[in-house]
Scaffold this motif. Sequence first.
Motif, PDB file in Angstrom:
ATOM      1  N   GLY A   1     -49.827 -14.436 -27.680  1.00 30.54           N
ATOM      2  CA  GLY A   1     -48.739 -13.501 -27.359  1.00 30.54           C
ATOM      3  C   GLY A   1     -48.774 -12.991 -25.939  1.00 30.54           C
ATOM      4  N   ARG A   2     -48.987 -13.891 -24.960  1.00 26.97           N
ATOM      5  CA  ARG A   2     -49.080 -13.472 -23.556  1.00 26.97           C
ATOM      6  C   ARG A   2     -48.043 -14.157 -22.660  1.00 26.97           C
ATOM      7  NH1 ARG A   2     -53.625 -15.393 -21.294  1.00 26.97           N
ATOM      8  NH2 ARG A   2     -54.400 -16.588 -23.071  1.00 26.97           N
ATOM      9  N   VAL A   3     -47.027 -14.759 -23.246  1.00 26.38           N
ATOM     10  CA  VAL A   3     -46.090 -15.573 -22.473  1.00 26.38           C
ATOM     11  C   VAL A   3     -44.775 -14.832 -22.252  1.00 26.38           C
ATOM     12  CG1 VAL A   3     -44.594 -17.617 -22.680  1.00 26.38           C
ATOM     13  CG2 VAL A   3     -47.037 -17.839 -23.024  1.00 26.38           C
ATOM     14  N   GLU A   4     -44.188 -15.048 -21.075  1.00 27.92           N
ATOM     15  CA  GLU A   4     -42.861 -14.519 -20.762  1.00 27.92           C
ATOM     16  C   GLU A   4     -42.019 -15.653 -20.208  1.00 27.92           C
ATOM     17  OE1 GLU A   4     -43.129 -11.013 -18.315  1.00 27.92           O
ATOM     18  OE2 GLU A   4     -44.916 -10.302 -19.393  1.00 27.92           O
ATOM     19  N   LEU A   5     -40.730 -15.617 -20.503  1.00 31.02           N
ATOM     20  CA  LEU A   5     -39.823 -16.675 -20.067  1.00 31.02           C
ATOM     21  C   LEU A   5     -38.830 -16.130 -19.055  1.00 31.02           C
ATOM     22  CD1 LEU A   5     -38.463 -19.474 -20.216  1.00 31.02           C
ATOM     23  CD2 LEU A   5     -37.199 -18.644 -22.223  1.00 31.02           C
ATOM     24  N   GLY A   6     -38.953 -16.603 -17.822  1.00 31.94           N
ATOM     25  CA  GLY A   6     -37.911 -16.372 -16.840  1.00 31.94           C
ATOM     26  C   GLY A   6     -36.939 -17.524 -16.911  1.00 31.94           C
ATOM     27  N   LEU A   7     -35.656 -17.232 -16.989  1.00 34.64           N
ATOM     28  CA  LEU A   7     -34.651 -18.270 -17.167  1.00 34.64           C
ATOM     29  C   LEU A   7     -33.540 -18.084 -16.141  1.00 34.64           C
ATOM     30  CD1 LEU A   7     -34.164 -20.662 -19.097  1.00 34.64           C
ATOM     31  CD2 LEU A   7     -32.773 -19.137 -20.509  1.00 34.64           C
ATOM     32  N   GLY A   8     -33.144 -19.177 -15.496  1.00 39.00           N
ATOM     33  CA  GLY A   8     -32.096 -19.122 -14.490  1.00 39.00           C
ATOM     34  C   GLY A   8     -31.214 -20.350 -14.554  1.00 39.00           C
TER      35      GLY A   8
ATOM     36  N   ILE B   1     -37.028 -12.710 -18.728  1.00 33.63           N
ATOM     37  CA  ILE B   1     -36.758 -12.299 -17.351  1.00 33.63           C
ATOM     38  C   ILE B   1     -35.504 -13.017 -16.888  1.00 33.63           C
ATOM     39  CG2 ILE B   1     -37.629 -12.206 -14.987  1.00 33.63           C
ATOM     40  CD1 ILE B   1     -40.470 -12.648 -16.316  1.00 33.63           C
ATOM     41  N   VAL B   2     -34.530 -12.277 -16.428  1.00 29.79           N
ATOM     42  CA  VAL B   2     -33.334 -12.858 -15.828  1.00 29.79           C
ATOM     43  C   VAL B   2     -33.392 -12.580 -14.337  1.00 29.79           C
ATOM     44  CG1 VAL B   2     -30.811 -12.702 -15.632  1.00 29.79           C
ATOM     45  CG2 VAL B   2     -31.897 -12.758 -17.887  1.00 29.79           C
ATOM     46  N   GLY B   3     -33.271 -13.640 -13.542  1.00 26.11           N
ATOM     47  CA  GLY B   3     -33.362 -13.476 -12.100  1.00 26.11           C
ATOM     48  C   GLY B   3     -32.087 -13.898 -11.391  1.00 26.11           C
TER      49      GLY B   3
ATOM     50  N   ALA C   1     -28.375  -9.757 -17.546  1.00 24.32           N
ATOM     51  CA  ALA C   1     -29.674  -9.093 -17.641  1.00 24.32           C
ATOM     52  C   ALA C   1     -29.602  -7.898 -18.578  1.00 24.32           C
ATOM     53  CB  ALA C   1     -30.140  -8.664 -16.259  1.00 24.32           C
ATOM     54  N   ALA C   2     -28.544  -7.123 -18.467  1.00 23.10           N
ATOM     55  CA  ALA C   2     -28.400  -5.949 -19.326  1.00 23.10           C
ATOM     56  C   ALA C   2     -28.291  -6.333 -20.797  1.00 23.10           C
ATOM     57  CB  ALA C   2     -27.165  -5.154 -18.904  1.00 23.10           C
ATOM     58  N   ARG C   3     -27.727  -7.489 -21.061  1.00 20.46           N
ATOM     59  CA  ARG C   3     -27.532  -7.922 -22.449  1.00 20.46           C
ATOM     60  C   ARG C   3     -28.794  -8.527 -23.057  1.00 20.46           C
ATOM     61  NH1 ARG C   3     -23.302 -12.639 -24.476  1.00 20.46           N
ATOM     62  NH2 ARG C   3     -23.762 -12.458 -26.708  1.00 20.46           N
ATOM     63  N   PHE C   4     -29.541  -9.332 -22.273  1.00 23.58           N
ATOM     64  CA  PHE C   4     -30.612 -10.128 -22.865  1.00 23.58           C
ATOM     65  C   PHE C   4     -32.025  -9.814 -22.374  1.00 23.58           C
ATOM     66  CE2 PHE C   4     -26.899 -13.050 -23.131  1.00 23.58           C
ATOM     67  CZ  PHE C   4     -26.891 -13.275 -24.494  1.00 23.58           C
ATOM     68  N   ALA C   5     -32.172  -9.296 -21.174  1.00 23.24           N
ATOM     69  CA  ALA C   5     -33.479  -9.305 -20.520  1.00 23.24           C
ATOM     70  C   ALA C   5     -34.318  -8.068 -20.821  1.00 23.24           C
ATOM     71  CB  ALA C   5     -33.304  -9.451 -19.010  1.00 23.24           C
ATOM     72  N   THR C   6     -35.625  -8.239 -20.691  1.00 26.41           N
ATOM     73  CA  THR C   6     -36.541  -7.107 -20.646  1.00 26.41           C
ATOM     74  C   THR C   6     -36.914  -6.787 -19.203  1.00 26.41           C
ATOM     75  OG1 THR C   6     -38.381  -8.654 -20.984  1.00 26.41           O
ATOM     76  CG2 THR C   6     -37.533  -7.527 -22.917  1.00 26.41           C
ATOM     77  N   GLU C   7     -36.592  -7.735 -18.290  1.00 24.37           N
ATOM     78  CA  GLU C   7     -36.907  -7.560 -16.874  1.00 24.37           C
ATOM     79  C   GLU C   7     -35.829  -8.224 -16.033  1.00 24.37           C
ATOM     80  OE1 GLU C   7     -40.833  -8.872 -15.784  1.00 24.37           O
ATOM     81  OE2 GLU C   7     -40.257  -9.285 -13.719  1.00 24.37           O
ATOM     82  N   TYR C   8     -35.466  -7.563 -14.949  1.00 22.61           N
ATOM     83  CA  TYR C   8     -34.532  -8.143 -13.976  1.00 22.61           C
ATOM     84  C   TYR C   8     -35.287  -8.375 -12.678  1.00 22.61           C
ATOM     85  CZ  TYR C   8     -30.905  -8.732 -10.548  1.00 22.61           C
ATOM     86  OH  TYR C   8     -30.141  -9.232  -9.523  1.00 22.61           O
ATOM     87  N   ASN C   9     -35.200  -9.613 -12.159  1.00 19.89           N
ATOM     88  CA  ASN C   9     -35.947  -9.973 -10.970  1.00 19.89           C
ATOM     89  C   ASN C   9     -35.037 -10.362  -9.822  1.00 19.89           C
ATOM     90  OD1 ASN C   9     -37.254 -12.583  -9.383  1.00 19.89           O
ATOM     91  ND2 ASN C   9     -38.704 -10.896  -9.701  1.00 19.89           N
ATOM     92  N   GLN C  10     -35.321  -9.805  -8.651  1.00 23.46           N
ATOM     93  CA  GLN C  10     -34.693 -10.232  -7.409  1.00 23.46           C
ATOM     94  C   GLN C  10     -35.704 -11.098  -6.655  1.00 23.46           C
ATOM     95  OE1 GLN C  10     -32.391  -7.173  -5.175  1.00 23.46           O
ATOM     96  NE2 GLN C  10     -33.070  -5.748  -6.771  1.00 23.46           N
ATOM     97  N   SER C  11     -35.363 -12.355  -6.445  1.00 19.32           N
ATOM     98  CA  SER C  11     -36.279 -13.276  -5.779  1.00 19.32           C
ATOM     99  C   SER C  11     -35.935 -13.408  -4.306  1.00 19.32           C
ATOM    100  CB  SER C  11     -36.241 -14.647  -6.462  1.00 19.32           C
ATOM    101  OG  SER C  11     -36.792 -14.567  -7.753  1.00 19.32           O
TER     102      SER C  11
END
Length: 306
Positions: free
Chosen positions: A98-105, A173-175, A186-196
């Motif tokens: 249980g240590r994985v996170e998915l950033g999707l773009g 993560i939505v970036g 991001a507001a609908r699905f994410a736990t984190e919003y990333n600016q790259s």
Amino acid sequence: MDLRIFTEPQQGASYDDHLAMAQRAEQLGFDAFFRSDHYLRMGDGDPSPGPTDSWTTLAGLARETTSIRLGTLVTSATFRFPGVLAVQVAQVDAMSGGRVELGLGTGWFGAEHAALGIPFPDKRFGLLEEQLEILTGLWSTPTGETYSFSGQHYLLTDNPALPKPVQSPFPFIVGGNGPRRTPRVAARFATEYNQSFPDKSAIPAQIGRVRAACEEAGRSPDDLVQSVALVACVGADEAEVARRAAVIGREPAELREKGLAGTPAEVVDGLGALAAAGVTRVYLQCLDMRDLGHLDLIASEVMAKL
């Protein structure tokens, strides 16, 4: 402020390079080890030993680390069908405990799609939206029931919605730096919003847009982690800063302007400015994956002073 290590292995790194850096980051107390999801080197230079697949790599790291979080920044929606991606990510999450996170773009590097024979449609935002909807739908389907989806891009029929990730809800993560559609997704699905790699002066306004999108969606803006990814180039003195900048083909002045670079004191100040802008998590892009001493310095002289 959470500090995470972020790598770009497509520039030339083996699995052993990944493992050494991830294990050192874990030993030093960094919050997470993330990698990009690319198959082709960018720019000039030797691409050896060749690309590594992000989720295959993370599966290995899941079994060879114990506490550090692992993830992608970001997986391209063009690379994998969502039903397959759901199986891969859930399996690696279980392998890690249980240590994985998915950033999707949406994906952006057309040349790598051409090189690998992957379709690269002009309009890809719809792929991202539907993948997020499918992944959340699959993982929220009660065990014993099936999940179906009919959209513009994907059709799933009677999917058993297995396996499930260990984490529930699962961290997405939505970036992206788009002003309208990305904040809404991001507001609908994410736990984190990333600016790259944003213009630093633009960070507060974009955070404001994302917070406004959360309010419009009936969600507390404080529930969404605000993060940025910036190139890191830290040296004990100016000579070491210049040496590390040269290795990655950059100039110290440019890195100071656009990233987090300089002496530890300068970088601590830079992180303070990001915190004042509303950022609570920073991905330190470490482009030389063999320079483990860089991580040692950041941990002892930057992270320890936050």
